[in-house]
Design an enzyme around this catalytic site. Structure first.
Site, PDB file in Angstrom:
ATOM      1  N   HIS A  20       0.832  -1.207   0.000  1.00 48.41           N
ATOM      2  CA  HIS A  20       0.000   0.000   0.000  1.00 48.41           C
ATOM      3  C   HIS A  20       0.865   1.255   0.000  1.00 48.41           C
ATOM      4  O   HIS A  20       0.601   2.204  -0.760  1.00 48.41           O
ATOM      5  CB  HIS A  20      -0.909   0.005   1.231  1.00 48.41           C
ATOM      6  CG  HIS A  20      -1.667   1.290   1.418  1.00 48.41           C
ATOM      7  ND1 HIS A  20      -2.892   1.525   0.828  1.00 48.41           N
ATOM      8  CD2 HIS A  20      -1.371   2.415   2.129  1.00 48.41           C
ATOM      9  CE1 HIS A  20      -3.310   2.741   1.153  1.00 48.41           C
ATOM     10  NE2 HIS A  20      -2.403   3.294   1.943  1.00 48.41           N
ATOM     11  N   GLU A  21       1.889   1.288   0.853  1.00 48.97           N
ATOM     12  CA  GLU A  21       2.749   2.467   0.916  1.00 48.97           C
ATOM     13  C   GLU A  21       3.532   2.657  -0.379  1.00 48.97           C
ATOM     14  O   GLU A  21       3.743   3.787  -0.821  1.00 48.97           O
ATOM     15  CB  GLU A  21       3.695   2.370   2.112  1.00 48.97           C
ATOM     16  CG  GLU A  21       2.995   2.334   3.467  1.00 48.97           C
ATOM     17  CD  GLU A  21       1.983   3.457   3.667  1.00 48.97           C
ATOM     18  OE1 GLU A  21       2.164   4.538   3.071  1.00 48.97           O
ATOM     19  OE2 GLU A  21       1.012   3.259   4.408  1.00 48.97           O
ATOM     20  N   HIS A  41       1.598   4.506  -2.933  1.00 50.40           N
ATOM     21  CA  HIS A  41       1.714   5.971  -2.909  1.00 50.40           C
ATOM     22  C   HIS A  41       2.953   6.428  -3.698  1.00 50.40           C
ATOM     23  O   HIS A  41       2.918   7.468  -4.368  1.00 50.40           O
ATOM     24  CB  HIS A  41       1.816   6.472  -1.470  1.00 50.40           C
ATOM     25  CG  HIS A  41       0.530   6.359  -0.705  1.00 50.40           C
ATOM     26  ND1 HIS A  41      -0.658   6.881  -1.172  1.00 50.40           N
ATOM     27  CD2 HIS A  41       0.243   5.800   0.502  1.00 50.40           C
ATOM     28  CE1 HIS A  41      -1.623   6.640  -0.292  1.00 50.40           C
ATOM     29  NE2 HIS A  41      -1.099   5.983   0.718  1.00 50.40           N
ATOM     30  N   HIS A  98       3.066   8.914  -6.888  1.00 50.51           N
ATOM     31  CA  HIS A  98       3.968  10.061  -6.985  1.00 50.51           C
ATOM     32  C   HIS A  98       4.749  10.015  -8.292  1.00 50.51           C
ATOM     33  O   HIS A  98       4.891  11.035  -8.990  1.00 50.51           O
ATOM     34  CB  HIS A  98       4.932  10.052  -5.793  1.00 50.51           C
ATOM     35  CG  HIS A  98       5.739  11.293  -5.668  1.00 50.51           C
ATOM     36  ND1 HIS A  98       6.869  11.381  -4.886  1.00 50.51           N
ATOM     37  CD2 HIS A  98       5.609  12.519  -6.230  1.00 50.51           C
ATOM     38  CE1 HIS A  98       7.378  12.598  -4.959  1.00 50.51           C
ATOM     39  NE2 HIS A  98       6.627  13.307  -5.766  1.00 50.51           N
TER      40      HIS A  98
END
Length: 231
Positions: free
Chosen positions: A96-97, A100, A104
């Site tokens: 999940h991280e 991100h 980006h």
């Protein structure tokens, strides 16, 4: 004012229930070991490489459920329970991280919008309610419209913070979707492990949903107080 405290109390209770459920889910799926024997850190690194991202570092950060992606220094920060562990919960959070980080790298529009609001929200969130309350008190004490305008200024700042909460929702849901798609496509998890990862991320997303609803409810309540005082 009593109505406000009841509202906040109900939202706080729901938030607490959801957070507790998230912790229970994380603890439960932490017992579902990955068949590939990879840690959260290794999962994150593999996902970054599979997306052609080589300028993001995966690091360990203290605490529990403190995982986050920092777009400023391009780091995927994984809590100790995620960084070192080899289970479905760790795989879900790590992926999940990295989701991100992929957002980006691809200039995902909702993340870009959210990032632009961060400086404003960091200032406005702490003072908006005080401006509203101060404006209401000043207006009631003096009978002038100056207090009303101060309260409206506070409402505008509160509206920005509320918008930020709702913009966060597609950012978080999209990161989870990217994580789940990659975990399955890259054959990182088995059927049971995938189900655990999906359930963990579902409850994590609900914490953001409750926060957004709480922000909107608070905004509407204070808007009624401000504009109701004009009658």
């Amino acid at each position: 004012m009593i109505g406000y405290y009841i509202l906040i109390g109900v939202i706080a209770l729901v938030s607490w229930l959801v957070s507790n459920q998230l912790k229970r889910k994380f603890d439960f799926y932490s017992k579902v070991q990955l068949r590939n024997g990879m840690s959260g850190a290794e999962i994150a690194q593999r996902m970054l490489e599979d997306h052609g991202i080589y300028d993001v570092k995966v690091i360990s950060t203290p605490g529990r459920l403190t995982d986050h992606y920092n777009p400023v220094d391009k780091t995927v920060n994984l809590s100790e329970a995620v960084y070192n562990q080899l289970n479905a919960a760790a795989a879900a959070v790590a992926a999940h991280e990295v989701g991100h980080a992929v957002q980006h790298a691809t200039a995902y529009e909702w993340l870009t919008m959210r990032s632009k609001l961060v400086p404003v929200v960091s200032v406005s969130s702490g003072m908006s309610q005080w401006l509203v309350i101060g404006g209401l008190i000043l207006g009631a004490a003096s009978g002038s419209t100056f207090g009303f305008y101060i309260a409206v200024a506070g409402l505008l700042l509160m509206a920005v913070a509320t918008a930020f909460s709702f913009i966060t929702l597609p950012v978080e849901y999209d990161a989870s979707n990217r994580a789940l798609v990659w975990l399955k496509k890259a054959n990182m998890v088995g059927q049971q492990e995938y189900a655990g990862a999906e359930d963990s991320l579902k409850w994590a997303a609900r914490t953001y949903l409750v926060a957004a609803i709480g922000a909107l409810a608070s905004l509407l309540y204070w808007a009624l107080q401000v504009f109701g005082s004009r009658d």
